[in-house]
Design a protein around this motif. Structure first.
Motif, short mmCIF file in Angstrom:
data_model
loop_
_atom_site.label_atom_id
_atom_site.label_comp_id
_atom_site.label_asym_id
_atom_site.label_seq_id
_atom_site.Cartn_x
_atom_site.Cartn_y
_atom_site.Cartn_z
N ASN A 136 46.05 35.28 44.59
CA ASN A 136 44.66 35.68 44.37
C ASN A 136 44.36 37.02 45.03
N ASP A 137 44.87 37.23 46.24
CA ASP A 137 44.61 38.48 46.96
C ASP A 137 45.21 39.67 46.22
N VAL A 138 46.46 39.53 45.77
CA VAL A 138 47.11 40.64 45.06
C VAL A 138 46.43 40.91 43.72
N THR A 139 46.11 39.84 42.98
CA THR A 139 45.46 40.01 41.68
C THR A 139 44.09 40.67 41.83
N ASP A 140 43.31 40.21 42.80
CA ASP A 140 41.98 40.81 43.01
C ASP A 140 42.09 42.27 43.43
N ALA A 141 43.11 42.59 44.24
CA ALA A 141 43.26 43.98 44.69
C ALA A 141 43.60 44.91 43.54
N ILE A 142 44.42 44.45 42.60
CA ILE A 142 44.86 45.31 41.49
C ILE A 142 43.83 45.34 40.37
N GLU A 143 43.31 44.18 40.00
CA GLU A 143 42.42 44.10 38.85
C GLU A 143 40.94 44.10 39.24
N GLY A 144 40.64 44.03 40.53
CA GLY A 144 39.26 44.00 40.97
C GLY A 144 38.62 45.37 40.94
#
Length: 368
Positions: free
Chosen positions: A206-214
């Motif tokens: 979740n942290d990596v996904t939110d950082a890239i796509e957020g």
């Protein structure tokens, strides 16, 4: 200015660590290529190693981008403070390693944080963009972000272990290339149902996904720190001990072991069958001595299977990394270990073979 490949440490009087293997500071048979083959053929988890190496390549891509940006700033505004800052980042950035590993003195956490902070602050909307390369297209007009980025360990034709680091080609890197690299890692390894999905804790995903796509749209290498640390610890705990047992204490692969045990059992059967025939036909002791051949081959093959070690192959200075494919043993400490074990195994083979042969050669014969 390209980053030189680290030279293996030939004075090391111990087994290497996983970090040393991943940073290419070891020689065969405990080098990075051998570890890749082990993870692919025996551990069946090469996706974890490819993820680690692709993240390392992403860091190299970021370094190359900042280096290109630094040269561009020097050419256009040689007296500006930005050039001094990017120069400091470039001088301090080291090899990607486990961020939580404080015992590795060669790994520097702070420089990577500086690089990530530099990339986050100099985003697409900042004034630095005008100094970045004007385009990311090749001579065919194809955007570099549209082209498939191969694994750090695979070449264009799919063969393993080809270093495709952008620092070697001297090509210009744009911010969109860094963004595409981060997205490729996310879509290839991390998202559920991805092509080569690796198992990570949901909080890390979740942290990596939110950082890239957020909203932040991050692409700096620091965003992969937690995932990279988890993968490193998993490989260090689950795969690396088996790799050292296979390569530092043995020199043959499982497929070779299978053929050896089959051939050894056949030779032992032939030896026992011949020995009993010669005894019950009351042949002379000199004739019975021929059973040394099948018994020697049989005992040798069974012992090499049991110890995963071929002494004759070690005496010749070779280790098997795939079936019937051999590499020279170059790591001094590993060679010393293998030689010690080879002498022990060879002595056991001689003793067991001698005992069996003496039993069947000198037992009284009786013609039936």
């Amino acid at each position: 200015m390209s980053t030189p490949t680290p030279e293996p440490d030939m004075s090391r009087n111990r087994l290497p660590t996983l970090f040393e293997v991943l940073s290419r500071r070891t020689a065969a048979p405990v080098d990075l290529f051998s570890f890749y083959i082990f993870m692919r053929d025996q551990q069946r988890s090469v996706d974890y190693l490819d993820f680690w190496l692709d993240v390392s390549q992403h860091l190299s891509l970021c370094r190359h981008y900042v280096r290109t940006l630094h040269r561009s700033i020097i050419d256009q505004t040689p007296d500006k403070i930005g050039s001094r800052r990017s120069s400091q980042v470039l001088e301090d950035v080291g090899l990607a390693g486990p961020s939580g590993d404080k015992g590795e003195k060669d790994y520097k956490r702070t420089p990577e944080q500086r690089l990530s902070a530099f990339l986050r602050e100099n985003n697409e909307g900042s004034s630095v963009r005008k100094h970045s390369p004007a385009t990311s297209q090749d001579t065919t007009g194809t955007s570099r972000s549209e082209r498939r980025r191969h694994s750090f360990m695979t070449s264009a034709d799919g063969s393993p272990f080809h270093d495709s680091s952008p620092e070697q080609g001297g090509s210009q890197i744009s911010r969109s290339d860094i963004r595409a690299s981060a997205e490729k890692i996310l879509y290839t390894y991390l998202l559920p149902g991805s092509e080569r999905e690796i198992i990570l804790p949901q909080s890390i995903l979740n942290d990596v996904t939110d950082a890239i796509e957020g909203p932040d749209q991050r692409s700096d290498p620091e965003l992969f720190d937690s995932a990279r640390d988890y993968v490193f610890q998993a490989m260090e705990r689950d795969a690396f001990p088996g790799f050292l047992r296979a390569k530092a204490l043995g020199n043959i692969v499982p497929s070779s072991m299978f053929f050896r045990v089959i051939f050894g059992l056949v030779c032992m059967f032939a030896g026992f069958w011949t020995a009993f025939i010669l005894i019950f036909l009351n042949y002379h002791h000199a004739t019975r001595a021929w059973i040394i051949i099948p018994f020697s081959l049989g005992v040798y093959m069974l012992f090499t299977h049991q110890y995963t070690l071929d002494p004759i192959l070690v005496f010749a200075g070779y280790s098997e990394y795939t079936l019937m494919s051999f590499s020279k043993i170059k790591e001094p400490f590993v060679k010393k270990l293998l030689l010690k074990r080879s002498y022990m195994v060879f002595a056991e083979v001689v003793l067991v073979t001698a005992a069996i042969c003496c039993l069947f050669i000198f037992v009284p014969g009786k013609r039936l």
